[in-house]
Write a protein that holds these residues in place. Structure first.
Motif, PDB file in Angstrom:
ATOM      1  N   MET A   1      21.042   0.864   5.853  1.00  0.00           N
ATOM      2  CA  MET A   1      19.522   0.841   5.264  1.00  0.00           C
ATOM      3  C   MET A   1      19.418   1.991   4.367  1.00  0.00           C
ATOM      4  N   THR A   2      18.912   1.906   3.129  1.00  0.00           N
ATOM      5  CA  THR A   2      18.554   2.983   2.140  1.00  0.00           C
ATOM      6  C   THR A   2      17.315   3.797   2.680  1.00  0.00           C
ATOM      7  N   ARG A   3      17.189   5.033   2.233  1.00  0.00           N
ATOM      8  CA  ARG A   3      15.834   5.516   2.773  1.00  0.00           C
ATOM      9  C   ARG A   3      14.628   4.892   2.174  1.00  0.00           C
ATOM     10  N   PRO A   4      13.691   4.811   3.049  1.00  0.00           N
ATOM     11  CA  PRO A   4      12.468   3.880   2.798  1.00  0.00           C
ATOM     12  C   PRO A   4      11.535   4.120   1.816  1.00  0.00           C
ATOM     13  N   ILE A   5      10.716   3.314   1.295  1.00  0.00           N
ATOM     14  CA  ILE A   5       9.900   3.470   0.238  1.00  0.00           C
ATOM     15  C   ILE A   5       8.385   3.094   0.922  1.00  0.00           C
ATOM     16  N   LEU A   6       7.234   3.801   0.377  1.00  0.00           N
ATOM     17  CA  LEU A   6       5.906   3.595   0.825  1.00  0.00           C
ATOM     18  C   LEU A   6       5.127   2.883  -0.279  1.00  0.00           C
ATOM     19  N   ALA A   7       4.478   1.724  -0.076  1.00  0.00           N
ATOM     20  CA  ALA A   7       3.988   0.914  -0.990  1.00  0.00           C
ATOM     21  C   ALA A   7       2.401   1.141  -1.007  1.00  0.00           C
ATOM     22  N   ILE A   8       1.826   0.867  -1.959  1.00  0.00           N
ATOM     23  CA  ILE A   8       0.131   0.958  -1.900  1.00  0.00           C
ATOM     24  C   ILE A   8      -0.297  -0.203  -2.753  1.00  0.00           C
ATOM     25  N   GLU A   9      -1.490  -0.861  -2.392  1.00  0.00           N
ATOM     26  CA  GLU A   9      -2.015  -1.973  -3.193  1.00  0.00           C
ATOM     27  C   GLU A   9      -3.554  -1.700  -2.926  1.00  0.00           C
ATOM     28  N   THR A  10      -4.292  -1.606  -3.958  1.00  0.00           N
ATOM     29  CA  THR A  10      -5.777  -1.506  -4.036  1.00  0.00           C
ATOM     30  C   THR A  10      -6.455  -2.213  -5.144  1.00  0.00           C
ATOM     31  N   SER A  11      -5.720  -3.178  -5.521  1.00  0.00           N
ATOM     32  CA  SER A  11      -6.200  -3.916  -7.037  1.00  0.00           C
ATOM     33  C   SER A  11      -7.490  -4.483  -6.791  1.00  0.00           C
ATOM     34  N   CYS A  12      -7.944  -5.184  -5.735  1.00  0.00           N
ATOM     35  CA  CYS A  12      -8.903  -5.681  -5.551  1.00  0.00           C
ATOM     36  C   CYS A  12      -9.816  -5.408  -4.157  1.00  0.00           C
ATOM     37  N   ASP A  13     -10.048  -6.190  -3.194  1.00  0.00           N
ATOM     38  CA  ASP A  13     -10.782  -5.778  -2.201  1.00  0.00           C
ATOM     39  C   ASP A  13      -9.988  -5.630  -0.766  1.00  0.00           C
ATOM     40  N   GLU A  14      -8.646  -5.485  -0.642  1.00  0.00           N
ATOM     41  CA  GLU A  14      -7.792  -5.119   0.261  1.00  0.00           C
ATOM     42  C   GLU A  14      -7.207  -3.640  -0.070  1.00  0.00           C
ATOM     43  N   THR A  15      -7.183  -2.768   1.018  1.00  0.00           N
ATOM     44  CA  THR A  15      -6.634  -1.541   0.865  1.00  0.00           C
ATOM     45  C   THR A  15      -5.237  -1.749   1.934  1.00  0.00           C
ATOM     46  N   ALA A  16      -4.196  -1.607   1.307  1.00  0.00           N
ATOM     47  CA  ALA A  16      -3.063  -1.766   2.007  1.00  0.00           C
ATOM     48  C   ALA A  16      -1.972  -0.979   1.675  1.00  0.00           C
ATOM     49  N   ALA A  17      -1.060  -0.715   2.747  1.00  0.00           N
ATOM     50  CA  ALA A  17       0.062   0.191   2.501  1.00  0.00           C
ATOM     51  C   ALA A  17       1.500  -0.376   3.397  1.00  0.00           C
ATOM     52  N   ALA A  18       2.578  -0.187   2.953  1.00  0.00           N
ATOM     53  CA  ALA A  18       3.492  -0.757   3.711  1.00  0.00           C
ATOM     54  C   ALA A  18       4.937   0.146   3.379  1.00  0.00           C
ATOM     55  N   VAL A  19       5.813  -0.046   4.385  1.00  0.00           N
ATOM     56  CA  VAL A  19       6.918   0.737   4.378  1.00  0.00           C
ATOM     57  C   VAL A  19       8.306  -0.275   4.618  1.00  0.00           C
ATOM     58  N   LEU A  20       8.897  -0.021   3.202  1.00  0.00           N
ATOM     59  CA  LEU A  20      10.300  -0.875   3.039  1.00  0.00           C
ATOM     60  C   LEU A  20      11.430  -0.228   2.778  1.00  0.00           C
ATOM     61  N   ALA A  21      12.670  -0.754   3.177  1.00  0.00           N
ATOM     62  CA  ALA A  21      13.880  -0.426   2.496  1.00  0.00           C
ATOM     63  C   ALA A  21      14.805  -1.455   2.229  1.00  0.00           C
ATOM     64  N   ALA A  22      15.758  -0.795   1.377  1.00  0.00           N
ATOM     65  CA  ALA A  22      16.782  -2.089   0.724  1.00  0.00           C
ATOM     66  C   ALA A  22      17.661  -1.996   2.062  1.00  0.00           C
ATOM     67  N   THR A  23      18.193  -3.241   2.156  1.00  0.00           N
ATOM     68  CA  THR A  23      18.992  -3.662   3.337  1.00  0.00           C
ATOM     69  C   THR A  23      20.628  -3.518   3.232  1.00  0.00           C
ATOM     70  N   GLY A  24      20.989  -3.702   1.873  1.00  0.00           N
ATOM     71  CA  GLY A  24      22.412  -3.850   1.314  1.00  0.00           C
ATOM     72  C   GLY A  24      22.648  -5.253   1.355  1.00  0.00           C
TER      73      GLY A  24
END
Ligand code: KG4
Ligand code: ZN
Length: 378
Positions: A1-24
């Motif tokens: 697994m590669t080093r993770p990224i942090l994603a942010i979504e605030t385009s409408c009425d949900e405040t959201a964050a997630a952590v993902l990684a590429a698996t290979g």
């Protein structure tokens, strides 16, 4: 697994964050380490829809806590991150700006880049995050409160727009009809529930067939040559006539005045019986679902797609999911729909679309801005 990224979504009425990684793993390229969503629907409910100013203020209040929770759940510290991802657009400009400013500041402090992501690319890639790579080419319908857009995906990371709504988005039609019926906000889940008790043949609402060019924009959405001209026109969508037909029926049934706005506000809904509400919901839903699926499967056939995807908030609809699946079985084409947690807005899908861009060589930067009407057609 590669080093993770942090994603942010605030385009409408949900405040959201997630952590993902590429698996290979080429078949299941991304892993979701956490996904946290703070919904504002309670806040907007009494207004009957999203109030942009309230939405952006609430994003400011919630975002730090949501990001913290996503990092803790994933067991990742800011120093572990290799990049941030954020929704650049489309959406409400004030809401988008909160996420974009936060992502740039956080990334700059960590010395990592920010990948700007198109919200609809996020909805499309939610399918791959959930199920692994889809057989390509694919036809993917993104159907939400703000969008009803049909994409042709010839290869990974390419999205060609072939159909779109000429007026209301399907989710918007759900929300407006729910309001008329006194079912509250958000309307999609409420109509979905009410429809289960109703007779879907009780009312014969019109299904729009777009056989004439739009006077304001006569070109069909699909690029020249991608679909035969008559098919290209047919795979655009329209829901405003359907909404008006429901409004007229509610006025007839309740004796509300034919003129004036009052009947459109749900003020007369109390005069409807629960069975009338259920029958109208079921009949409305039947027309929406077949309009969505007729066009998606017709485009898929002409485009020789090897799979069909349906993503976005309305893909949570139980009737749409069931009918898409049975059409897929009948036509021998695999159909992909995200799990409920990935169908409405979330940040995991934004992380997935960012990993797609990173795979294709994007490096990210800080030199972009929120764009409320960002197009996706590449
Ligand atoms: O993707 P989403 O969370 O936000 C946008 O980008 O718009 O979609 C929200 C939309 C709303 O219009 C909501 O009424 C609709 O998705 N929705 C549904 C259902 N659940 C959510 N529509 C029909 N049936 C549902 N079960
Ligand atoms: Zn969305």
């Amino acid at each position: 697994m590669t080093r993770p990224i942090l994603a942010i979504e605030t385009s409408c009425d949900e405040t959201a964050a997630a952590v993902l990684a590429a698996t290979g793993d080429p078949d299941r390229p991304w892993a979701m380490l956490s996904s946290v969503v703070a919904s504002q629907s309670e806040l907007h409910r009494s207004w009957g829809g999203v109030v942009p100013e309230l939405a952006s203020r609430q994003h400011v209040r919630d975002l730090c806590g949501v990001v913290d929770a996503a990092l803790v759940k994933a067991g990742v510290s800011p120093a572990d991150l290799s990049a941030l991802a954020v929704t650049q657009g489309p959406g409400l400009v004030g809401s988008l700006l909160v996420g974009v400013a936060f992502a740039k500041a956080f990334a700059w402090a960590q010395g990592v880049p920010v990948i700007p992501v198109h919200h609809l690319a996020g909805h499309i890639e939610s399918l791959v995050l959930a199920h692994g790579e889809m057989p390509l080419p694919a036809a993917v319908l993104v159907v939400s409160g703000g969008h009803t857009s049909l994409y042709f995906i010839p290869e990974k990371g390419r999205y060609h727009l072939v159909g779109r709504t000429r007026d209301d988005a399907a989710g918007e039609a759900y929300d407006k009809v729910a309001k008329l019926l006194g079912l509250g906000y958000p309307g999609g889940p409420a109509i979905d529930r009410a429809a289960r008790e109703g007779n879907e043949r009780a009312h014969d609402f019109p299904a729009a067939r777009l056989t004439h060019a739009d006077r304001n924009d006569p070109q069909p959405t699909a690029p020249d040559g991608m679909l035969p001209a008559d098919v290209a026109r047919r795979v655009d969508f329209s829901f405003s006539g359907l909404k008006t037909a429901v409004l007229r029926l509610v006025r007839d049934l309740t004796g509300a005045p034919q003129e004036g706005k009052a009947a459109g506000t749900g003020a007369f809904a109390a005069a409807l019986t629960p069975q009338q509400v259920a029958d109208i919901s079921a009949s409305f839903q039947r027309v929406v679902v077949s309009a969505l699926l007729d066009r998606t499967f017709e485009a898929a056939r002409w485009l020789e797609a090897r799979s069909v995807g349906i993503a976005g908030g309305v893909s949570a609809n139980s009737r749409l999911r069931a009918e898409a699946e049975s059409r897929g079985v009948r036509l021998g084409i695999p159909v992909f729909v995200p799990p409920l947690s990935l169908s409405t807005d979330n940040a995991a899908m934004i992380g997935a679309a960012a990993l797609r861009k990173l795979e294709a060589g994007a490096s990210g930067d800080y030199d972009f801005n929120a764009d409320p009407s960002l197009p996706l057609n590449q």
